[in-house]
Design a protein around this motif. Structure first.
Motif, PDB file in Angstrom:
ATOM      1  N   TYR A   7     -74.793 -41.372 -51.667  1.00 48.63           N
ATOM      2  CA  TYR A   7     -73.958 -41.042 -50.514  1.00 48.63           C
ATOM      3  C   TYR A   7     -73.359 -39.646 -50.689  1.00 48.63           C
ATOM      4  O   TYR A   7     -73.484 -39.037 -51.759  1.00 48.63           O
ATOM      5  CB  TYR A   7     -72.831 -42.067 -50.358  1.00 48.63           C
ATOM      6  CG  TYR A   7     -73.316 -43.450 -49.989  1.00 48.63           C
ATOM      7  CD1 TYR A   7     -73.599 -43.756 -48.662  1.00 48.63           C
ATOM      8  CD2 TYR A   7     -73.510 -44.420 -50.958  1.00 48.63           C
ATOM      9  CE1 TYR A   7     -74.061 -45.034 -48.313  1.00 48.63           C
ATOM     10  CE2 TYR A   7     -73.964 -45.684 -50.618  1.00 48.63           C
ATOM     11  CZ  TYR A   7     -74.237 -45.984 -49.300  1.00 48.63           C
ATOM     12  OH  TYR A   7     -74.699 -47.231 -48.957  1.00 48.63           O
ATOM     13  N   LEU A   8     -72.692 -39.171 -49.646  1.00 49.52           N
ATOM     14  CA  LEU A   8     -72.060 -37.849 -49.680  1.00 49.52           C
ATOM     15  C   LEU A   8     -71.160 -37.699 -50.905  1.00 49.52           C
ATOM     16  O   LEU A   8     -71.176 -36.657 -51.563  1.00 49.52           O
ATOM     17  CB  LEU A   8     -71.266 -37.615 -48.395  1.00 49.52           C
ATOM     18  CG  LEU A   8     -70.671 -36.216 -48.253  1.00 49.52           C
ATOM     19  CD1 LEU A   8     -71.769 -35.205 -47.926  1.00 49.52           C
ATOM     20  CD2 LEU A   8     -69.595 -36.191 -47.180  1.00 49.52           C
ATOM     21  N   VAL A 112     -70.700 -29.166 -50.017  1.00 52.58           N
ATOM     22  CA  VAL A 112     -70.597 -30.566 -49.585  1.00 52.58           C
ATOM     23  C   VAL A 112     -69.348 -30.635 -48.717  1.00 52.58           C
ATOM     24  O   VAL A 112     -68.257 -30.303 -49.162  1.00 52.58           O
ATOM     25  CB  VAL A 112     -70.467 -31.529 -50.787  1.00 52.58           C
ATOM     26  CG1 VAL A 112     -70.316 -32.967 -50.307  1.00 52.58           C
ATOM     27  CG2 VAL A 112     -71.653 -31.391 -51.731  1.00 52.58           C
ATOM     28  N   SER A 123     -71.938 -33.141 -44.368  1.00 52.93           N
ATOM     29  CA  SER A 123     -73.109 -32.280 -44.506  1.00 52.93           C
ATOM     30  C   SER A 123     -73.222 -31.767 -45.938  1.00 52.93           C
ATOM     31  O   SER A 123     -72.230 -31.584 -46.636  1.00 52.93           O
ATOM     32  CB  SER A 123     -73.046 -31.104 -43.529  1.00 52.93           C
ATOM     33  OG  SER A 123     -71.924 -30.293 -43.803  1.00 52.93           O
ATOM     34  N   VAL A 124     -74.459 -31.576 -46.346  1.00 54.41           N
ATOM     35  CA  VAL A 124     -74.775 -31.027 -47.654  1.00 54.41           C
ATOM     36  C   VAL A 124     -75.663 -29.808 -47.426  1.00 54.41           C
ATOM     37  O   VAL A 124     -76.708 -29.904 -46.787  1.00 54.41           O
ATOM     38  CB  VAL A 124     -75.505 -32.065 -48.537  1.00 54.41           C
ATOM     39  CG1 VAL A 124     -75.903 -31.444 -49.869  1.00 54.41           C
ATOM     40  CG2 VAL A 124     -74.633 -33.290 -48.751  1.00 54.41           C
ATOM     41  N   VAL A 147     -75.469 -36.569 -44.202  1.00 54.18           N
ATOM     42  CA  VAL A 147     -75.501 -37.683 -45.143  1.00 54.18           C
ATOM     43  C   VAL A 147     -74.346 -38.634 -44.827  1.00 54.18           C
ATOM     44  O   VAL A 147     -73.222 -38.197 -44.547  1.00 54.18           O
ATOM     45  CB  VAL A 147     -75.360 -37.175 -46.610  1.00 54.18           C
ATOM     46  CG1 VAL A 147     -75.419 -38.332 -47.588  1.00 54.18           C
ATOM     47  CG2 VAL A 147     -76.439 -36.150 -46.930  1.00 54.18           C
ATOM     48  N   ARG A 149     -71.327 -41.215 -45.500  1.00 54.25           N
ATOM     49  CA  ARG A 149     -70.303 -41.385 -46.527  1.00 54.25           C
ATOM     50  C   ARG A 149     -70.361 -42.830 -47.023  1.00 54.25           C
ATOM     51  O   ARG A 149     -70.855 -43.715 -46.327  1.00 54.25           O
ATOM     52  CB  ARG A 149     -68.930 -41.051 -45.959  1.00 54.25           C
ATOM     53  CG  ARG A 149     -68.899 -39.577 -45.529  1.00 54.25           C
ATOM     54  CD  ARG A 149     -67.543 -39.103 -45.216  1.00 54.25           C
ATOM     55  NE  ARG A 149     -66.794 -39.009 -46.477  1.00 54.25           N
ATOM     56  CZ  ARG A 149     -65.516 -38.656 -46.521  1.00 54.25           C
ATOM     57  NH1 ARG A 149     -64.855 -38.386 -45.426  1.00 54.25           N
ATOM     58  NH2 ARG A 149     -64.906 -38.580 -47.675  1.00 54.25           N
TER      59      ARG A 149
END
Length: 152
Positions: A7-8, A112, A123-124, A147, A149
């Motif tokens: 996950y994020l 991140v 967002s990444v 991505v 959470r």
């Protein structure tokens, strides 16, 4: 990568990954170009020999597609909470990709960021470099991925 879904919150600036092994074939270069980028240097040996490339070369867009394939295969190894991408900020084709090359990918997370408007995603941002079998960079890309959470 572990067997747990990523996950994020599991991603950090500086995270590095190296993966992929994609053999570039003549048939695939011509097939992709025939359908999506029908320029002579992607389709014909004699025409390609008269260009900067010197021989048949893969379309840059084909290089992007092969990279995407390796990235998706890497993300499915342990699970990923990816939701696609709103785009890329930059793509650079640095060297021609030829039939017979074998490509691989390295990524570095550069940012991140949790979403301000959608608390369940973020967002990444990543710098992506694609290398050939000689460890020469053939393409770079600045990518943005969405991505999920971690669920509460």
């Amino acid at each position: 990568m572990t067997d747990a879904v990523k996950y994020l919150e599991d991603m950090n600036v500086g995270d590095h990954a190296a993966f992929g092994h994609y053999p570039v074939t003549r048939e695939e270069v011509i097939g992709f170009a025939s359908k999506f980028d029908p320029q002579a240097f992607h389709l014909d040996d004699a025409a390609a020999a008269k260009t900067y490339f010197g021989r048949l070369s893969a379309s840059g867009w084909h290089t992007c597609a092969m990279t995407m394939r390796m990235m998706v295969e890497n993300l499915t190894v342990g699970g990923h909470a990816g939701l696609g991408s709103p785009g890329v900020d930059q793509i650079r084709w640095l060297k021609p990709v030829y039939p017979g090359d074998t490509l691989r990918v390295e990524t570095v997370v550069t940012e991140v960021r949790p979403s301000r408007s959608k608390p369940d995603i973020g967002s990444v941002h990543s710098d992506i470099t694609v290398f050939n079998q000689n460890d020469e960079p053939v393409m770079t890309m600045k990518s943005i991925g969405l991505v999920r959470r971690r669920p509460a």
